[in-house]
Design a protein around this motif. Sequence first.
Motif, PDB file in Angstrom:
ATOM      1  N   PRO A 122       2.612  15.546  -2.714  1.00  0.00           N
ATOM      2  CA  PRO A 122       1.331  15.413  -3.420  1.00  0.00           C
ATOM      3  C   PRO A 122       0.987  13.943  -3.653  1.00  0.00           C
ATOM      4  O   PRO A 122       1.826  13.158  -4.091  1.00  0.00           O
ATOM      5  CB  PRO A 122       1.589  16.146  -4.745  1.00  0.00           C
ATOM      6  CG  PRO A 122       2.675  17.126  -4.430  1.00  0.00           C
ATOM      7  CD  PRO A 122       3.558  16.423  -3.437  1.00  0.00           C
ATOM      8  N   GLY A 123      -0.239  13.570  -3.339  1.00  0.00           N
ATOM      9  CA  GLY A 123      -0.682  12.193  -3.495  1.00  0.00           C
ATOM     10  C   GLY A 123      -0.422  11.301  -2.302  1.00  0.00           C
ATOM     11  O   GLY A 123      -0.922  10.173  -2.247  1.00  0.00           O
ATOM     12  N   GLU A 124       0.350  11.793  -1.345  1.00  0.00           N
ATOM     13  CA  GLU A 124       0.631  11.014  -0.133  1.00  0.00           C
ATOM     14  C   GLU A 124      -0.657  10.790   0.656  1.00  0.00           C
ATOM     15  O   GLU A 124      -1.501  11.678   0.754  1.00  0.00           O
ATOM     16  CB  GLU A 124       1.643  11.783   0.712  1.00  0.00           C
ATOM     17  CG  GLU A 124       2.060  11.109   2.000  1.00  0.00           C
ATOM     18  CD  GLU A 124       3.058  11.961   2.785  1.00  0.00           C
ATOM     19  OE1 GLU A 124       2.958  11.959   4.019  1.00  0.00           O
ATOM     20  OE2 GLU A 124       3.911  12.626   2.157  1.00  0.00           O
ATOM     21  N   VAL A 125      -0.823   9.610   1.207  1.00  0.00           N
ATOM     22  CA  VAL A 125      -1.997   9.330   2.052  1.00  0.00           C
ATOM     23  C   VAL A 125      -1.725   9.873   3.447  1.00  0.00           C
ATOM     24  O   VAL A 125      -0.703   9.553   4.062  1.00  0.00           O
ATOM     25  CB  VAL A 125      -2.291   7.822   2.101  1.00  0.00           C
ATOM     26  CG1 VAL A 125      -3.462   7.541   3.049  1.00  0.00           C
ATOM     27  CG2 VAL A 125      -2.615   7.287   0.704  1.00  0.00           C
ATOM     28  N   VAL A 126      -2.647  10.704   3.939  1.00  0.00           N
ATOM     29  CA  VAL A 126      -2.482  11.341   5.248  1.00  0.00           C
ATOM     30  C   VAL A 126      -3.815  11.356   5.994  1.00  0.00           C
ATOM     31  O   VAL A 126      -4.882  11.403   5.386  1.00  0.00           O
ATOM     32  CB  VAL A 126      -1.962  12.792   5.125  1.00  0.00           C
ATOM     33  CG1 VAL A 126      -0.593  12.833   4.464  1.00  0.00           C
ATOM     34  CG2 VAL A 126      -2.947  13.685   4.368  1.00  0.00           C
ATOM     35  N   TRP A 127      -3.722  11.326   7.308  1.00  0.00           N
ATOM     36  CA  TRP A 127      -4.854  11.688   8.151  1.00  0.00           C
ATOM     37  C   TRP A 127      -4.755  13.183   8.408  1.00  0.00           C
ATOM     38  O   TRP A 127      -3.663  13.701   8.687  1.00  0.00           O
ATOM     39  CB  TRP A 127      -4.808  10.943   9.486  1.00  0.00           C
ATOM     40  CG  TRP A 127      -5.337   9.540   9.428  1.00  0.00           C
ATOM     41  CD1 TRP A 127      -4.610   8.391   9.393  1.00  0.00           C
ATOM     42  CD2 TRP A 127      -6.715   9.142   9.424  1.00  0.00           C
ATOM     43  NE1 TRP A 127      -5.433   7.299   9.356  1.00  0.00           N
ATOM     44  CE2 TRP A 127      -6.733   7.731   9.379  1.00  0.00           C
ATOM     45  CE3 TRP A 127      -7.925   9.837   9.457  1.00  0.00           C
ATOM     46  CZ2 TRP A 127      -7.930   7.000   9.357  1.00  0.00           C
ATOM     47  CZ3 TRP A 127      -9.104   9.113   9.440  1.00  0.00           C
ATOM     48  CH2 TRP A 127      -9.098   7.711   9.392  1.00  0.00           C
ATOM     49  N   ARG A 128      -5.886  13.879   8.320  1.00  0.00           N
ATOM     50  CA  ARG A 128      -5.879  15.306   8.557  1.00  0.00           C
ATOM     51  C   ARG A 128      -7.179  15.743   9.223  1.00  0.00           C
ATOM     52  O   ARG A 128      -8.181  15.012   9.242  1.00  0.00           O
ATOM     53  CB  ARG A 128      -5.687  16.079   7.258  1.00  0.00           C
ATOM     54  CG  ARG A 128      -6.847  15.940   6.251  1.00  0.00           C
ATOM     55  CD  ARG A 128      -6.833  17.103   5.269  1.00  0.00           C
ATOM     56  NE  ARG A 128      -6.939  18.369   5.989  1.00  0.00           N
ATOM     57  CZ  ARG A 128      -6.658  19.558   5.468  1.00  0.00           C
ATOM     58  NH1 ARG A 128      -6.256  19.647   4.214  1.00  0.00           N
ATOM     59  NH2 ARG A 128      -6.792  20.653   6.179  1.00  0.00           N
ATOM     60  N   ASP A 129      -7.156  16.936   9.807  1.00  0.00           N
ATOM     61  CA  ASP A 129      -8.371  17.566  10.306  1.00  0.00           C
ATOM     62  C   ASP A 129      -8.478  18.936   9.653  1.00  0.00           C
ATOM     63  O   ASP A 129      -7.800  19.214   8.653  1.00  0.00           O
ATOM     64  CB  ASP A 129      -8.381  17.619  11.839  1.00  0.00           C
ATOM     65  CG  ASP A 129      -7.280  18.506  12.423  1.00  0.00           C
ATOM     66  OD1 ASP A 129      -6.493  19.118  11.654  1.00  0.00           O
ATOM     67  OD2 ASP A 129      -7.193  18.595  13.667  1.00  0.00           O
ATOM     68  N   ASP A 130      -9.302  19.833  10.203  1.00  0.00           N
ATOM     69  CA  ASP A 130      -9.494  21.137   9.578  1.00  0.00           C
ATOM     70  C   ASP A 130      -8.247  22.022   9.678  1.00  0.00           C
ATOM     71  O   ASP A 130      -8.108  22.976   8.917  1.00  0.00           O
ATOM     72  CB  ASP A 130     -10.675  21.865  10.219  1.00  0.00           C
ATOM     73  CG  ASP A 130     -12.012  21.246   9.866  1.00  0.00           C
ATOM     74  OD1 ASP A 130     -12.038  20.371   8.968  1.00  0.00           O
ATOM     75  OD2 ASP A 130     -13.030  21.618  10.489  1.00  0.00           O
ATOM     76  N   ALA A 153       0.834  -1.212   0.000  1.00  0.00           N
ATOM     77  CA  ALA A 153       0.000   0.000   0.000  1.00  0.00           C
ATOM     78  C   ALA A 153       0.863   1.254   0.000  1.00  0.00           C
ATOM     79  O   ALA A 153       0.552   2.237  -0.690  1.00  0.00           O
ATOM     80  CB  ALA A 153      -0.931  -0.012   1.211  1.00  0.00           C
ATOM     81  N   TYR A 154       1.946   1.238   0.756  1.00  0.00           N
ATOM     82  CA  TYR A 154       2.858   2.380   0.761  1.00  0.00           C
ATOM     83  C   TYR A 154       3.455   2.597  -0.629  1.00  0.00           C
ATOM     84  O   TYR A 154       3.537   3.726  -1.125  1.00  0.00           O
ATOM     85  CB  TYR A 154       3.978   2.156   1.779  1.00  0.00           C
ATOM     86  CG  TYR A 154       3.677   2.656   3.171  1.00  0.00           C
ATOM     87  CD1 TYR A 154       2.447   2.432   3.772  1.00  0.00           C
ATOM     88  CD2 TYR A 154       4.635   3.360   3.893  1.00  0.00           C
ATOM     89  CE1 TYR A 154       2.174   2.884   5.056  1.00  0.00           C
ATOM     90  CE2 TYR A 154       4.377   3.819   5.172  1.00  0.00           C
ATOM     91  CZ  TYR A 154       3.143   3.584   5.750  1.00  0.00           C
ATOM     92  OH  TYR A 154       2.885   4.047   7.003  1.00  0.00           O
ATOM     93  N   SER A 155       3.868   1.520  -1.262  1.00  0.00           N
ATOM     94  CA  SER A 155       4.438   1.629  -2.602  1.00  0.00           C
ATOM     95  C   SER A 155       3.417   2.186  -3.592  1.00  0.00           C
ATOM     96  O   SER A 155       3.771   2.935  -4.508  1.00  0.00           O
ATOM     97  CB  SER A 155       4.918   0.260  -3.085  1.00  0.00           C
ATOM     98  OG  SER A 155       5.995  -0.214  -2.288  1.00  0.00           O
ATOM     99  N   ALA A 156       2.143   1.870  -3.387  1.00  0.00           N
ATOM    100  CA  ALA A 156       1.097   2.305  -4.306  1.00  0.00           C
ATOM    101  C   ALA A 156       0.922   3.817  -4.326  1.00  0.00           C
ATOM    102  O   ALA A 156       0.492   4.376  -5.346  1.00  0.00           O
ATOM    103  CB  ALA A 156      -0.230   1.633  -3.943  1.00  0.00           C
ATOM    104  N   PHE A 157       1.232   4.509  -3.216  1.00  0.00           N
ATOM    105  CA  PHE A 157       1.135   5.972  -3.263  1.00  0.00           C
ATOM    106  C   PHE A 157       2.501   6.649  -3.332  1.00  0.00           C
ATOM    107  O   PHE A 157       2.617   7.866  -3.164  1.00  0.00           O
ATOM    108  CB  PHE A 157       0.283   6.533  -2.109  1.00  0.00           C
ATOM    109  CG  PHE A 157       0.854   6.399  -0.725  1.00  0.00           C
ATOM    110  CD1 PHE A 157       1.795   7.293  -0.245  1.00  0.00           C
ATOM    111  CD2 PHE A 157       0.410   5.401   0.129  1.00  0.00           C
ATOM    112  CE1 PHE A 157       2.304   7.191   1.047  1.00  0.00           C
ATOM    113  CE2 PHE A 157       0.904   5.286   1.424  1.00  0.00           C
ATOM    114  CZ  PHE A 157       1.862   6.188   1.875  1.00  0.00           C
ATOM    115  N   GLY A 158       3.530   5.874  -3.642  1.00  0.00           N
ATOM    116  CA  GLY A 158       4.826   6.459  -3.934  1.00  0.00           C
ATOM    117  C   GLY A 158       5.825   6.485  -2.807  1.00  0.00           C
ATOM    118  O   GLY A 158       6.936   6.996  -2.975  1.00  0.00           O
TER     119      GLY A 158
END
Length: 234
Positions: A160-168, A73-78
Amino acid sequence: MTTAPPLTLTVSDEVRALAPSFTHLAVEARGLVNGPSDERSSALLDKAERRLAARLAGRAPHEDEHVAAWRAAYSAFGAKPSRTRNSAEALARRALGDGGLPRINLLVDAYNAISVAYLVPVGGEDADRIEGGMRLVRAVGDEPFETAAGGEPAIEQPEPGEVVWRDDAGVTCRRWNWRQGVRTRLTEESGSAVFLLERLDPMPLAELTAAANELADLVERLSPGAEVTVRAPA
């Protein structure tokens, strides 16, 4: 007394397309009394190290099927999984090393113990410091991520494109479950928390549920009187 509403947790369509088998559970806790690591939390970590050794039976952490799925999964987003390991793999490597697992505080020790015992990424956030709901998204690249560099506060931006958890207010955890930000981390003063347990195939959902229930039990034992709830995603 007014009970705070559950924290909103959403997963974007872009992330679901990247990893269709992804599932998470949340353990929410309020009325907590956290504190420094003690003999109770240290014993939990020692036991987790023994459970990990039994689970791996001499294999390296990256040879576990669930850890391998996270590497893919990590490889899939770079991301390069051998350089930026998911939190479960990184903790497992520390658990098997000479120094063993770190002692941080009661709540962090509890979720680290569950992460290592089940080889599942687990994160803990101070719910009172979350602004709005939490969202798992693919980053644009300009979101602020509060961290530290050389012992000093610093602001980074995800790729850009990295999977992250975020809030406002910005990113709370980079590269899915790799590095947590300082703004929402659990400290000894934290009175509310949300713990996120994250799985991919082939980890059975029943095992994820068992891990969440065990974490809820640990939190209740370490902080008697806390209101603890295990919640599936909406």
